[in-house]
Design an enzyme around this catalytic site. Structure first.
Site, PDB file in Angstrom:
ATOM      1  CE  LYS A  51      -0.338  -0.398   5.043  1.00 36.83           C
ATOM      2  NZ  LYS A  51      -1.189  -0.887   6.149  1.00 36.83           N
ATOM      3  NE  ARG A 149      -6.433   0.300  11.284  1.00 31.63           N
ATOM      4  CZ  ARG A 149      -5.208   0.114  10.818  1.00 31.63           C
ATOM      5  NH1 ARG A 149      -4.299   1.057  10.939  1.00 31.63           N
ATOM      6  NH2 ARG A 149      -4.855  -1.022  10.248  1.00 31.63           N
ATOM      7  CE1 TYR A 271      11.869  32.139   6.292  1.00 26.30           C
ATOM      8  CE2 TYR A 271      11.650  29.762   6.099  1.00 26.30           C
ATOM      9  CZ  TYR A 271      11.621  31.020   5.514  1.00 26.30           C
ATOM     10  OH  TYR A 271      11.332  31.146   4.197  1.00 26.30           O
ATOM     11  CG  MET A 324       8.634  23.980   1.056  1.00 23.20           C
ATOM     12  SD  MET A 324       7.567  24.980   0.006  1.00 23.20           S
ATOM     13  CE  MET A 324       6.459  25.698   1.205  1.00 23.20           C
TER      14      MET A 324
HETATM   15  C1  LIG Z   1      -0.436  -1.795   6.881  1.00 21.55           C
HETATM   16  C2  LIG Z   1      -0.986  -3.102   7.305  1.00 21.55           C
HETATM   17  C3  LIG Z   1      -0.154  -4.234   7.326  1.00 21.55           C
HETATM   18  C4  LIG Z   1       1.337  -4.144   7.154  1.00 21.55           C
HETATM   19  O1  LIG Z   1       1.889  -3.617   8.337  1.00 21.55           O
HETATM   20  P1  LIG Z   1       3.470  -3.522   8.576  1.00 21.55           P
HETATM   21  O2  LIG Z   1       3.603  -3.093   9.985  1.00 21.55           O
HETATM   22  O3  LIG Z   1       3.964  -2.502   7.605  1.00 21.55           O
HETATM   23  O4  LIG Z   1       4.048  -4.853   8.297  1.00 21.55           O
HETATM   24  C5  LIG Z   1      -0.737  -5.465   7.576  1.00 21.55           C
HETATM   25  N1  LIG Z   1      -2.075  -5.574   7.834  1.00 21.55           N
HETATM   26  C6  LIG Z   1      -2.884  -4.496   7.856  1.00 21.55           C
HETATM   27  C7  LIG Z   1      -4.327  -4.676   8.172  1.00 21.55           C
HETATM   28  C8  LIG Z   1      -2.370  -3.223   7.610  1.00 21.55           C
HETATM   29  O5  LIG Z   1      -3.172  -2.162   7.659  1.00 21.55           O
END
Ligand SMILES: *Cc1c(COP(=O)(O)O)cnc(C)c1O
Length: 385
Positions: A51, A149, A271, A324
């Protein structure tokens, strides 16, 4: 001292003259990390979480390499990411962690990707696509075991288990859950969530099970079930606090010095004039800033804490505010040839891990990776593995 300067690093030679910085991504290392985790968890299957553009490293480059290494199952977060992954790994399973959004069901089925369903209502929407009792739609089921979640709460797991009309229309490929505290092997929550998973999973159709991501798989075989879902560890991340995962860093970041200037003790740098030297100092102005993922939290005020870059293995403190497009670094005490404009300094590499950069920036290595600037030149090593 010779006036002929040697390139500091391999990176130096291969960075275009106009590039302010270079992210180097070792694809063979990512593949080797996947293999090491696959070996560790066998006979469980090792999937790959790609992802967020493979944690900022470039899904288009990472996915084919992992598929070639033998990875058969990829997890993404969103539909668009799934479409990309589908094209890059045509024979792999693509699972969408965020599930299917209302009105996106048809497009998702047409794309041949598999939603991870997280509520009864979502399961109903997905099942409605099936036109007949004979047609069941591929999905994964995410049950909540305490993260609160995503995932079906226990009451919805029971309601789904009792609804054979709905279950008949679902082809459940995986039953999964996600741990809240897997980075901490001392946390009691790990075993608690595992117990809840053991209680809920058998209520659902018999399917392979998955509980662990990068840290969870380090908790031991009791957490592996049939499939593990590492993301961060594939990219060399070490978040587990109970020992090192069998993976190695796959990413470096080097940024060029734009300018060197001398600053006298009565003067301030950057800054809001937050930093001033206590002696005549040499400041290197580095050509990257918070717009490139060098968090503003890396700034250092006089006498305070902040981030570092490294020059030939020597740490140089970031001084004053990160802005930046630029950071200012105190190179007064760097030994050896004086740093010069055009030299590359290490921001991530052998001296500065993604975890240490994250900690100095008030965050975690995950956010360091996913924030890596799009302005940097990207160099992929060992594409053909
Ligand atoms: C992002 C995610 C993972 C991977 O997690 P890592 O800590 O990067 O290995 C696995 N399962 C779910 C449900 C996630 O949201």
């Amino acid at each position: 001292m010779s006036t002929k300067r040697q390139p500091q690093t391999d990176e130096h030679r291969e960075v275009p003259a106009h590039a302010a910085g270079v992210v180097t991504i070792d694809l063979a290392r990512i593949a080797a990390n996947w293999r090491a985790l696959a070996d560790l968890v066998r006979p469980a299957e090792c999937a790959a979480v790609v992802k967020a553009d493979a944690y900022g490293l470039g899904a288009a480059r990472v996915i084919p390499v992992l598929a070639a290494a033998g990875c058969r199952t990829f997890f993404v977060a969103t539909f668009d990411e799934a479409i990309l992954a589908r094209g890059l790994a045509p024979s792999a399973r693509i699972l969408v962690l965020d599930g299917v959004l209302p009105r996106a069901e048809k497009a998702m089925r047409a794309a041949g990707v598999v939603p991870v369903l997280s509520s009864l209502a979502e399961a109903e929407r997905w099942a409605q696509l099936s036109s007949s009792r004979d047609e069941s739609l591929a999905c994964a089921l995410h049950v909540d075991t305490g993260l609160n979640r995503l995932g079906l709460p226990a009451s919805e797991v029971r309601a789904l288990a009792a609804n054979s009309h709905l279950l008949d229309r679902l082809d459940v490929l995986l039953v999964m859950s996600h741990l809240a505290c897997a980075d901490d092997p001392q946390s009691l929550k790990n075993a608690q969530q595992r117990d809840v998973f053991e209680g809920l999973a058998p209520l659902l159709p018999s399917a392979p099970r998955s509980l662990a991501a990068s840290d969870g798989l380090m908790l031991g075989a009791a957490y592996h079930y049939d499939l593990v879902r590492p993301g961060y560890a594939l990219y060399g991340g070490q978040a587990f606090r109970g020992g090192a995962a069998p993976v190695a860093p796959a990413v470096t970041l080097h940024v060029k010095i734009a300018q060197i200037r001398d600053v006298a003790p009565s003067h301030t740098v950057g800054y809001s004039a937050t930093w001033s030297p206590n002696k005549a100092s040499r400041i290197a102005v580095i050509a990257a800033g918070y717009a490139d993922g060098l968090f503003r939290h890396l700034s250092r005020a006089t006498g305070g804490e902040g981030g570092f870059v490294a020059i030939r293995g020597q740490l140089a403190p970031i001084v004053g505010r990160v802005s930046m497009d630029l950071i200012t670094v105190d190179v007064t005490d760097i030994e050896g040839p004086p740093p010069q404009p055009g030299d590359l300094v290490e921001v991530i590499g052998p001296s500065i891990t993604i975890e240490s950069l994250g900690a100095a920036g008030g965050t975690i290595g995950y956010e360091v990776l996913t924030s890596l600037g799009r302005r940097f030149h990207r160099r992929y090593l060992n594409e053909a593995v």
